[in-house]
Design a protein around this motif. Structure first.
Motif, PDB file in Angstrom:
ATOM      1  N   ASP A   1       0.834  -1.218   0.000  1.00 38.37           N
ATOM      2  CA  ASP A   1       0.000   0.000   0.000  1.00 38.37           C
ATOM      3  C   ASP A   1       0.860   1.257   0.000  1.00 38.37           C
ATOM      4  O   ASP A   1       0.458   2.297  -0.549  1.00 38.37           O
ATOM      5  CB  ASP A   1      -0.923   0.019   1.225  1.00 38.37           C
ATOM      6  CG  ASP A   1      -2.051  -1.005   1.136  1.00 38.37           C
ATOM      7  OD1 ASP A   1      -2.326  -1.486   0.015  1.00 38.37           O
ATOM      8  OD2 ASP A   1      -2.636  -1.329   2.187  1.00 38.37           O
ATOM      9  N   LEU A   2       2.037   1.171   0.607  1.00 40.24           N
ATOM     10  CA  LEU A   2       2.939   2.320   0.700  1.00 40.24           C
ATOM     11  C   LEU A   2       3.922   2.379  -0.470  1.00 40.24           C
ATOM     12  O   LEU A   2       4.840   3.193  -0.468  1.00 40.24           O
ATOM     13  CB  LEU A   2       3.713   2.274   2.016  1.00 40.24           C
ATOM     14  CG  LEU A   2       2.870   2.479   3.285  1.00 40.24           C
ATOM     15  CD1 LEU A   2       3.697   2.235   4.539  1.00 40.24           C
ATOM     16  CD2 LEU A   2       2.275   3.887   3.316  1.00 40.24           C
ATOM     17  N   GLY A   3       3.729   1.526  -1.468  1.00 40.00           N
ATOM     18  CA  GLY A   3       4.548   1.588  -2.672  1.00 40.00           C
ATOM     19  C   GLY A   3       5.747   0.670  -2.689  1.00 40.00           C
ATOM     20  O   GLY A   3       6.520   0.680  -3.653  1.00 40.00           O
ATOM     21  N   MET A   4       5.934  -0.157  -1.646  1.00 37.31           N
ATOM     22  CA  MET A   4       7.029  -1.115  -1.621  1.00 37.31           C
ATOM     23  C   MET A   4       6.547  -2.410  -2.286  1.00 37.31           C
ATOM     24  O   MET A   4       6.328  -3.434  -1.644  1.00 37.31           O
ATOM     25  CB  MET A   4       7.490  -1.360  -0.186  1.00 37.31           C
ATOM     26  CG  MET A   4       7.885  -0.109   0.581  1.00 37.31           C
ATOM     27  SD  MET A   4       9.342   0.723  -0.093  1.00 37.31           S
ATOM     28  CE  MET A   4      10.651  -0.354   0.446  1.00 37.31           C
ATOM     29  N   TRP A   5       6.401  -2.356  -3.613  1.00 39.69           N
ATOM     30  CA  TRP A   5       5.745  -3.438  -4.352  1.00 39.69           C
ATOM     31  C   TRP A   5       6.527  -4.745  -4.333  1.00 39.69           C
ATOM     32  O   TRP A   5       5.945  -5.816  -4.536  1.00 39.69           O
ATOM     33  CB  TRP A   5       5.513  -3.001  -5.800  1.00 39.69           C
ATOM     34  CG  TRP A   5       4.724  -1.744  -5.924  1.00 39.69           C
ATOM     35  CD1 TRP A   5       5.166  -0.517  -6.339  1.00 39.69           C
ATOM     36  CD2 TRP A   5       3.339  -1.562  -5.602  1.00 39.69           C
ATOM     37  NE1 TRP A   5       4.154   0.425  -6.291  1.00 39.69           N
ATOM     38  CE2 TRP A   5       3.025  -0.201  -5.840  1.00 39.69           C
ATOM     39  CE3 TRP A   5       2.341  -2.410  -5.134  1.00 39.69           C
ATOM     40  CZ2 TRP A   5       1.756   0.324  -5.638  1.00 39.69           C
ATOM     41  CZ3 TRP A   5       1.070  -1.888  -4.924  1.00 39.69           C
ATOM     42  CH2 TRP A   5       0.786  -0.543  -5.174  1.00 39.69           C
ATOM     43  N   ASP A   6       7.815  -4.687  -4.125  1.00 47.41           N
ATOM     44  CA  ASP A   6       8.634  -5.900  -4.143  1.00 47.41           C
ATOM     45  C   ASP A   6       8.706  -6.591  -2.787  1.00 47.41           C
ATOM     46  O   ASP A   6       9.294  -7.677  -2.693  1.00 47.41           O
ATOM     47  CB  ASP A   6      10.053  -5.562  -4.608  1.00 47.41           C
ATOM     48  CG  ASP A   6      10.094  -5.114  -6.054  1.00 47.41           C
ATOM     49  OD1 ASP A   6       9.943  -5.977  -6.936  1.00 47.41           O
ATOM     50  OD2 ASP A   6      10.263  -3.907  -6.297  1.00 47.41           O
ATOM     51  N   ALA A   7       8.134  -5.988  -1.760  1.00 45.48           N
ATOM     52  CA  ALA A   7       8.201  -6.584  -0.425  1.00 45.48           C
ATOM     53  C   ALA A   7       7.626  -7.999  -0.454  1.00 45.48           C
ATOM     54  O   ALA A   7       6.540  -8.233  -0.995  1.00 45.48           O
ATOM     55  CB  ALA A   7       7.430  -5.727   0.570  1.00 45.48           C
ATOM     56  N   SER A   8       8.373  -8.944   0.120  1.00 47.74           N
ATOM     57  CA  SER A   8       7.991 -10.351   0.027  1.00 47.74           C
ATOM     58  C   SER A   8       8.335 -11.091   1.309  1.00 47.74           C
ATOM     59  O   SER A   8       9.284 -10.744   2.017  1.00 47.74           O
ATOM     60  CB  SER A   8       8.733 -11.033  -1.135  1.00 47.74           C
ATOM     61  OG  SER A   8       8.484 -10.382  -2.359  1.00 47.74           O
TER      62      SER A   8
END
Length: 305
Positions: free
Chosen positions: A281-288
């Protein structure tokens, strides 16, 4: 200090502790403005990884003033200033010296509640391991120096390095995080080893779940690997068991030294997906979610496909 942490912490009141850190390095990209942004983001990262909020910073500058156009220095400082402004950090001074090789970074002071300081150890069996940024900046930088990196790969690596870890810190603040560190020169596996070294927990990391910058594996297979990756592997391999089915290129990427890498976070597995949703949601799309802590093999990391 009984163990090395990402920054120094000094309690000044029951509710306020200072975080103090310093970092600087030579240029990793050709564009001086991008270099300034990356160096500033990297310097600020240790405050975020400790659960804090950076407040003020001072420039650290080494520059060949008699051999290089001063406009290059101006662009470096503009990049750093813009990144500090993005982080809400006030520049309060600095120091410069004449040097044959350019170096730039920041000394940063932040604050944190003494009871909310995040250490790089303290994970519990059953915790999930979350990574907020993709890996591969060291390998791609090596490919750029060799003139073999594609423009999209170079652009993406620069974007990753310029991204502040402030969103990661903001997301973590809503959860009970047990451990946090940022992934920098020791690579993912090197910093993960610090999280479990001399503890009663181990780690199981799924290589296929680790986010990578597109092109990193390809360049690794071409031998475009920084020397630091080999040094990291030589130093930490006694703590790491890699599934024999994994290609060597994949293992090397996991040891790849990062510049301004993401946060490596341990959190209760029951809320890990919610943390990742918040990061997205905060734009850290790669967080896994890349692994889990276990009591099965304390003090060791097992890497599986």
């Amino acid at each position: 200090m009984e163990r090395p942490d990402d920054a120094g912490v000094y309690r000044i009141t029951p509710d306020i502790a200072l975080i103090q850190t310093l970092d600087f390095f030579t240029p990793i990209v050709d564009d001086p403005y991008d270099y300034g942004q990356i160096a500033a983001a990297n310097s600020l990262s240790d405050v975020y990884s400790m659960g804090g909020r950076p407040l003020v910073a001072m420039n650290i500058i080494c520059f060949p003033a008699y051999d290089m156009d001063i406009s290059i220095l101006e662009e470096i400082l503009r990049g750093g200033s813009d990144k500090m402004a993005e982080a809400g950090v006030l520049l309060v001074g600095g120091h410069s010296v004449e040097d044959r090789e350019i170096k730039y970074g920041l000394s940063v002071t932040g604050v944190v509640h003494p009871e909310k300081v995040l250490r790089n150890t303290g994970a519990r069996a059953g915790d999930a391991l979350v990574l907020t940024k993709p890996l591969g900046t060291g390998i791609i930088a090596t490919a750029v120096k060799a003139g073999l990196a594609s423009e999209p790969a170079e652009r993406r690596a620069v974007e990753v390095m310029k991204t502040l870890n402030s969103a990661g810190a903001s997301a973590m603040s809503a959860f009970e995080v047990h451990t946090c560190t940022d992934v920098t020169g020791f690579g993912l596996l090197g910093h993960a080893c610090e999280m479990i070294e001399k503890t009663d927990v181990g780690l199981r990391i799924s290589a296929s779940r680790v986010p990578l910058i597109e092109g990193a594996l390809e360049y690794a297979s071409m031998g475009l690997i920084p020397g630091g990756a080999y040094r990291n592997r030589d130093f930490r391999s006694p703590m790491v068991d890699v599934d024999p089915s994994l290609p060597d290129d994949t293992t090397v990427v996991l040891f790849d030294p990062q510049t301004s890498g993401g946060l490596l976070v341990s959190v209760d597995a029951r809320v890990a997906e919610k943390l990742i949703e918040r990061l997205h949601d905060l734009g850290m799309w790669d967080a896994s979610l890349i692994g889990e802590f276990t009591s099965d093999h304390p003090g060791r990391i097992v890497v599986v496909p």
